[in-house]
Design a protein around this motif. Structure first.
Motif, PDB file in Angstrom:
ATOM      1  N   ILE A 304       0.843  -1.196   0.000  1.00 44.10           N
ATOM      2  CA  ILE A 304       0.000   0.000   0.000  1.00 44.10           C
ATOM      3  C   ILE A 304       0.877   1.243   0.000  1.00 44.10           C
ATOM      4  O   ILE A 304       0.601   2.222  -0.672  1.00 44.10           O
ATOM      5  CB  ILE A 304      -0.919  -0.058   1.240  1.00 44.10           C
ATOM      6  N   GLU A 396      -7.444   3.223   2.234  1.00 44.99           N
ATOM      7  CA  GLU A 396      -8.202   1.959   2.347  1.00 44.99           C
ATOM      8  C   GLU A 396      -7.725   1.113   3.522  1.00 44.99           C
ATOM      9  O   GLU A 396      -8.310   0.078   3.816  1.00 44.99           O
ATOM     10  CB  GLU A 396      -8.057   1.149   1.048  1.00 44.99           C
ATOM     11  N   ASP A 397      -6.610   1.515   4.142  1.00 42.62           N
ATOM     12  CA  ASP A 397      -6.098   0.724   5.262  1.00 42.62           C
ATOM     13  C   ASP A 397      -6.262   1.490   6.580  1.00 42.62           C
ATOM     14  O   ASP A 397      -5.437   2.324   6.932  1.00 42.62           O
ATOM     15  CB  ASP A 397      -4.613   0.395   5.035  1.00 42.62           C
ATOM     16  N   LEU A 400      -3.307   1.615   9.212  1.00 46.58           N
ATOM     17  CA  LEU A 400      -1.982   2.152   8.929  1.00 46.58           C
ATOM     18  C   LEU A 400      -1.516   3.231   9.932  1.00 46.58           C
ATOM     19  O   LEU A 400      -0.397   3.140  10.452  1.00 46.58           O
ATOM     20  CB  LEU A 400      -1.911   2.688   7.491  1.00 46.58           C
TER      21      LEU A 400
END
Ligand code: ADP
Ligand code: ASP
Ligand code: MG
Length: 453
Positions: A304, A396-397, A400
């Motif tokens: 990512i 989208e994470d 993180l």
């Protein structure tokens, strides 16, 4: 048609210039327009000559002039440059001496003088390269970019006139291009509508290349440098950093904005406006595919986090309001005042009563803030750095930010601000400058290498 921009490292000596000649020769079929930077280190010397002259330190000016002469003479000797080129280079260096001597006499370097001084490097390098290409039998035209790139001063910087550039390219370049001539011109330099010298900011040749690309609607803009594309981190910290095959315009802009020196932060914009792909290539290893920067990526990556950038010499400014709220008026006054003093604001974090922001090169900040007489409590912490991790899928994470804080904690580092940039494709935080290397290495190992493995 393509733009081929070569940075200073690609023309750092005679051997590098011969290599550039070869690279161009092999791509003549793509109808390149060559945009060139000054020989590596030359703009730094020119920049240093200005305060030396303005403070009356003539022996330092002499030493800089001598270094410039020797650097270019040794290149010209090795390249067997023609006599008119020697004459041109020496005449430009003589003009430079006159400008610096005037600066020394009046103890001040105004904007026109400083811009004229800073412009010299590109004038010299392009003349040498054009001659080398001519000697090779290539029909080459040396074009002075100051006749094409018109820029106006806007508060803190010169802003190029893109419409005028398109018109000038149409009138002045198309006839030459239609004649099949190879054009060599300067990056970085421009002139004002009145004909005074102007420059587009340090590292501005990338920006010039993109502006020429957009004006001429080229098929591609190639940025030739000394790494095999945009890497997953600054190779001076991480020699094992890997080139990225593809990036989106947004990712590359974000990376450039937050410190990756490989591209000028404004360079992508003209390419975006016309959807022209930008390719970053290695002049030391031209066979490598480099990094292709596109509006939309065509490959999906495993990690990512694509790349990690950092910006040093950052000051963290914290404003606490005495009132219940930080009023919009106070905020507006702060930002306007900083902009007027050419202070670039990067990360901003605001709560009801507190504002944190980061500013670059802020030695004079205490004085600037004092002038404001704002009635708020302000703390100024120097020696900070912004680290940003970049990747289109970051948002989208959700884990993180927590993962990064955990990693930093394990290394004994406490970030000052952790926030998503407005674009959502970079996550940035402020650390002490001394921790940059350890943090970049750690995050690269955990978020890039382990995921890619
Ligand atoms: P040029 O002379 O070609 O304009 P620069 O020195 O301006 O080259 O930019 C290339 C340098 O940028 C590299 O040598 C490297 O040290 C630095 N750099 C920082 N971050 C990155 C990155 N993510 N990818 C590639 N290079 C980077
Ligand atoms: N020569 C200028 C500089 O060193 C512009 C450039 O290289 O892009 O900043
Ligand atoms: Mg550069």
């Amino acid at each position: 048609m393509i733009i081929m921009k070569f940075g200073g490292t690609s023309v750092r000596n005679a051997a590098a210039i011969k290599n550039v000649r070869q690279i161009i020769h092999e791509r003549l079929g793509q109808r390149p327009l060559v945009v060139l930077s000054a020989v590596a280190g030359v703009t730094d010397l020119l920049e240093a000559s200005l305060p030396a002259a303005a403070s009356g330190n003539w022996s330092q000016v002499e030493s800089i002039l001598e270094q410039l002469r020797q650097k270019h003479d040794s290149i010209m000797r090795e390249l067997h440059s023609s006599n008119p080129v020697y004459d041109f280079i020496h005449a430009e260096l003589e003009k430079l001496r006159v400008l610096l001597s005037a600066t020394e006499s009046i103890r001040v370097s105004g904007r026109n003088i400083s811009q004229a001084v800073l412009s010299v490097g590109e004038l010299l390098s392009t003349r040498i390269l054009a001659d080398v290409l001519q000697q090779e039998g290539i029909e080459t035209e040396y074009v002075d970019a100051r006749k094409l790139m018109i820029a106006r001063w806007d508060r803190t910087r010169f802003v190029p006139d893109t419409k005028q550039l398109s018109g000038n390219c149409e009138k002045q370049l198309h006839p030459l291009l239609n004649d099949g001539r190879l054009i060599v011109t300067q990056g970085y330099i421009a002139s004002t509508p009145e004909g005074a010298p102007a420059t587009l900011g340090r590292n501005g040749s990338d920006y010039s290349a993109a502006l020429f690309g957009a004006a001429l609607r080229t098929d591609e803009i190639q940025i030739w440098t000394d790494t095999s594309g945009i890497l997953s981190a600054d190779p001076s910290i991480l020699p094992q950093a890997q080139p990225l095959a593809e990036m989106s315009f947004a990712e590359a802009s974000e990376l450039a904005y937050f410190g990756a020196k490989v591209l000028h932060p404004s360079a992508i914009q003209p390419a975006v406006s016309q959807g022209i792909p930008v390719r970053v290539l290695n002049s030391g290893d031209p066979g490598q595919p480099g990094t292709l920067i596109l509006r939309e990526k065509t490959v999906t990556d495993s990690s990512i986090v694509k790349s990690i950038a950092y910006k040093e010499n950052i000051t963290l400014l914290t404003v606490r309001s005495g009132e219940l709220f930080l009023s919009p008026e106070i905020l507006a006054r702060f930002f306007n005042h900083l902009t007027e003093h050419d202070k670039k604001v990067f990360a901003v974090h605001k709560s009801a009563t507190m504002l944190s922001l980061t500013v670059e090169n802020a030695d004079d900040l205490p004085h600037i803030i004092e002038e404001l007489n704002h009635g708020s409590e302000v703390s100024i912490e120097k020696g900070k750095a912004i680290v940003s991790v970049v990747g289109e899928k970051l948002c989208e994470d959700p884990h993180l930010p927590g993962q990064i804080i955990g990693l930093l904690e394990s290394a004994g580092v406490k970030p000052d601000i952790l926030s998503h940039a407005a674009s959502q494709i970079s996550l940035l935080f402020i650390i002490e400058e001394k921790d940059i290397e350890a943090v970049v290495k750690l995050l690269h190992r955990e978020l890039v290498e382990k995921v890619d493995a």
